[in-house]
Design an enzyme around this catalytic site. Structure first.
Site, PDB file in Angstrom:
ATOM      1  CB  SER A 139      43.118 -28.590 -11.309  1.00 46.30           C
ATOM      2  OG  SER A 139      43.360 -28.437  -9.931  1.00 46.30           O
ATOM      3  CE1 TYR A 152      46.280 -24.420 -12.725  1.00 46.69           C
ATOM      4  CE2 TYR A 152      45.150 -24.892 -10.655  1.00 46.69           C
ATOM      5  CZ  TYR A 152      45.884 -25.316 -11.743  1.00 46.69           C
ATOM      6  OH  TYR A 152      46.217 -26.646 -11.873  1.00 46.69           O
TER       7      TYR A 152
HETATM    8  N1  LIG Z   1      51.052 -30.221  -9.458  1.00 43.30           N
HETATM    9  C1  LIG Z   1      49.808 -30.077  -9.021  1.00 43.30           C
HETATM   10  O1  LIG Z   1      49.560 -30.003  -7.793  1.00 43.30           O
HETATM   11  C2  LIG Z   1      48.671 -30.060 -10.000  1.00 43.30           C
HETATM   12  C3  LIG Z   1      47.377 -30.297  -9.513  1.00 43.30           C
HETATM   13  C4  LIG Z   1      46.305 -30.297 -10.394  1.00 43.30           C
HETATM   14  C5  LIG Z   1      46.529 -30.065 -11.736  1.00 43.30           C
HETATM   15  N2  LIG Z   1      47.795 -29.823 -12.194  1.00 43.30           N
HETATM   16  C6  LIG Z   1      47.952 -29.576 -13.635  1.00 43.30           C
HETATM   17  O2  LIG Z   1      48.852 -30.526 -14.156  1.00 43.30           O
HETATM   18  C7  LIG Z   1      49.450 -30.020 -15.342  1.00 43.30           C
HETATM   19  C8  LIG Z   1      50.937 -30.290 -15.291  1.00 43.30           C
HETATM   20  O3  LIG Z   1      51.481 -29.560 -14.213  1.00 43.30           O
HETATM   21  P1  LIG Z   1      52.688 -30.084 -13.333  1.00 43.30           P
HETATM   22  O4  LIG Z   1      52.200 -30.180 -11.948  1.00 43.30           O
HETATM   23  O5  LIG Z   1      53.341 -31.266 -13.930  1.00 43.30           O
HETATM   24  O6  LIG Z   1      53.620 -28.774 -13.400  1.00 43.30           O
HETATM   25  P2  LIG Z   1      55.091 -28.528 -13.943  1.00 43.30           P
HETATM   26  O7  LIG Z   1      56.048 -29.501 -13.344  1.00 43.30           O
HETATM   27  O8  LIG Z   1      55.340 -27.071 -13.718  1.00 43.30           O
HETATM   28  O9  LIG Z   1      54.968 -28.818 -15.505  1.00 43.30           O
HETATM   29  C9  LIG Z   1      54.341 -27.917 -16.369  1.00 43.30           C
HETATM   30  C10 LIG Z   1      54.723 -28.271 -17.800  1.00 43.30           C
HETATM   31  O10 LIG Z   1      54.070 -27.341 -18.675  1.00 43.30           O
HETATM   32  C11 LIG Z   1      55.020 -26.848 -19.606  1.00 43.30           C
HETATM   33  N3  LIG Z   1      54.698 -25.510 -20.049  1.00 43.30           N
HETATM   34  C12 LIG Z   1      54.527 -24.396 -19.283  1.00 43.30           C
HETATM   35  N4  LIG Z   1      54.339 -23.331 -20.061  1.00 43.30           N
HETATM   36  C13 LIG Z   1      54.388 -23.773 -21.354  1.00 43.30           C
HETATM   37  C14 LIG Z   1      54.274 -23.136 -22.615  1.00 43.30           C
HETATM   38  N5  LIG Z   1      54.100 -21.804 -22.705  1.00 43.30           N
HETATM   39  N6  LIG Z   1      54.380 -23.878 -23.739  1.00 43.30           N
HETATM   40  C15 LIG Z   1      54.592 -25.217 -23.657  1.00 43.30           C
HETATM   41  N7  LIG Z   1      54.692 -25.886 -22.486  1.00 43.30           N
HETATM   42  C16 LIG Z   1      54.604 -25.158 -21.356  1.00 43.30           C
HETATM   43  C17 LIG Z   1      56.336 -26.864 -18.837  1.00 43.30           C
HETATM   44  O11 LIG Z   1      57.424 -26.948 -19.766  1.00 43.30           O
HETATM   45  P3  LIG Z   1      58.404 -25.744 -20.207  1.00 43.30           P
HETATM   46  O12 LIG Z   1      58.551 -24.838 -19.026  1.00 43.30           O
HETATM   47  O13 LIG Z   1      59.662 -26.471 -20.589  1.00 43.30           O
HETATM   48  O14 LIG Z   1      57.727 -25.127 -21.379  1.00 43.30           O
HETATM   49  C18 LIG Z   1      56.215 -28.162 -18.055  1.00 43.30           C
HETATM   50  O15 LIG Z   1      56.641 -29.233 -18.837  1.00 43.30           O
HETATM   51  C19 LIG Z   1      49.069 -28.541 -15.408  1.00 43.30           C
HETATM   52  O16 LIG Z   1      48.033 -28.365 -16.339  1.00 43.30           O
HETATM   53  C20 LIG Z   1      48.592 -28.232 -13.993  1.00 43.30           C
HETATM   54  O17 LIG Z   1      47.653 -27.196 -13.973  1.00 43.30           O
HETATM   55  C21 LIG Z   1      48.863 -29.832 -11.364  1.00 43.30           C
END
Ligand SMILES: NC(=O)c1ccc[n+]([C@@H]2O[C@H](COP(=O)([O-])OP(=O)(O)OC[C@H]3O[C@@H](n4cnc5c(N)ncnc54)[C@H](OP(=O)(O)O)[C@@H]3O)[C@@H](O)[C@H]2O)c1
Length: 259
Positions: A139, A152
């Site tokens: 991130s 985080y």
């Molecule tokens: N959105 C942002 O602004 C942002 C910015 C920078 C970095 N990121 C990073 O991007 C990545 C993806 O996030 P996103 O924004 O796409 O969020 P998201 O829509 O909440 O997706 C998170 C994914 O992680 C999975 N997950 C959560 N807990 C899990 C577990 N215990 N076992 C297996 N899978 C799990 C969820 O699936 P299930 O709930 O079905 O398990 C979901 O598919 C993360 O690492 C986040 O830190 C996001």
């Protein structure tokens, strides 16, 4: 025209939503078979019904059992994977001392422990093969402290540091480790991490379209880049963080993260 990548088969964690689901879609559109990993089976099966050549693997990556199942799939010599996208992750916003410490441990288990074990599983098979790609999702928060999102930001600082070290360590073997450092992206992340107020607090220019984040990241890993920061604003800001003293960045993020 559909994108073209050197990958023959990919595994994407956290593919039931957001960045991971978009990565699965873009890889499938480019003709790359994808193993999709997450806890919500129905979401993964919907993706498999929508896309060609998708294998569903339900696993809770906060548990050692789930991590072991996914690591074994990555290492399976009968069905080789040459791109691993370690994307599953979540955050927890709020005053550190008031947060549920068990939830913080689960956050570390997923963002740090699972990512480390799956990166290890990937490199253990890819380095001897002299071929492979790992894309670890960190991130922009990994570049500076983040009061009220402290654990985080700390987990993501670990992900960026690990990724940069490993990029250099395995480079000569022909294997690539790329770290993706996105800024704000509208996904389920905000509701899960209790940061839905960001949607109104931060202007539209700071929100990156998820398809652009994913296409930029897939191109970066295919090109062998060490770190990928999508978006012109975040790219220049990441350069600036190298020039601004750490105490200024700490104070500035304290002002930004008021609640
Ligand atoms: N959105 C942002 O602004 C942002 C910015 C920078 C970095 N990121 C990073 O991007 C990545 C993806 O996030 P996103 O924004 O796409 O969020 P998201 O829509 O909440 O997706 C998170 C994914 O992680 C999975 N997950 C959560 N807990 C899990 C577990 N215990 N076992 C297996 N899978 C799990 C969820 O699936 P299930 O709930 O079905 O398990 C979901 O598919 C993360 O690492 C986040 O830190 C996001």
């Amino acid at each position: 025209m559909a994108a073209s990548y050197p990958f023959r088969a990919a595994l994407v964690t956290g593919a039931s939503s957001g960045i991971g689901a978009e990565a699965a879609r873009q890889l499938a559109a480019a003709g790359v078979p994808v193993v999709v990993v997450a806890r919500r089976r129905e979401r993964l099966e919907a993706l498999a019904a929508e896309l060609a050549d998708v294998e569903v693997l339900v696993a809770d990556l906060e548990t050692r059992e789930g991590q072991t199942v996914v690591a074994a799939r990555i290492a399976d010599p009968a069905r080789p994977i040459d791109l691993v996208v370690n994307n599953a992750g979540f955050g927890t916003s709020g005053a550190f001392a008031e947060l549920d410490v068990d939830r913080l441990s689960r956050e570390i288990a997923l963002n740090v422990d699972a990512l480390t074990r799956l990166t290890h599983a990937a490199l253990a098979v890819m380095v001897p093969r002299g071929r492979g790609w790992v894309l670890n999702v960190s991130s922009f928060a990994s570049f500076q402290p983040a009061p009220r999102l402290a654990v985080y930001a700390a987990t993501k600082a670990y992900v960026t540091s690990l990724g940069e070290s490993l990029h250099q360590e395995v480079k000569a073997s022909g294997v690539v480790v790329t770290t993706l450092c996105p800024g704000l992206v509208r996904t389920e992340f905000q509701s899960v991490s209790n940061t839905s107020h960001y949607q109104t607090e931060f202007p539209d220019v700071l929100w990156l379209p998820v398809d652009e984040v994913v296409s930029t990241a897939l191109n970066a890993v295919a090109k062998g880049r060490a770190v990928c920061v999508p978006g012109a604003f975040y790219k220049s800001a990441s350069w600036a963080t190298g020039m601004v003293p750490r105490w200024v960045r700490r104070a500035a993020s304290g002002v930004v993260q008021r609640r």
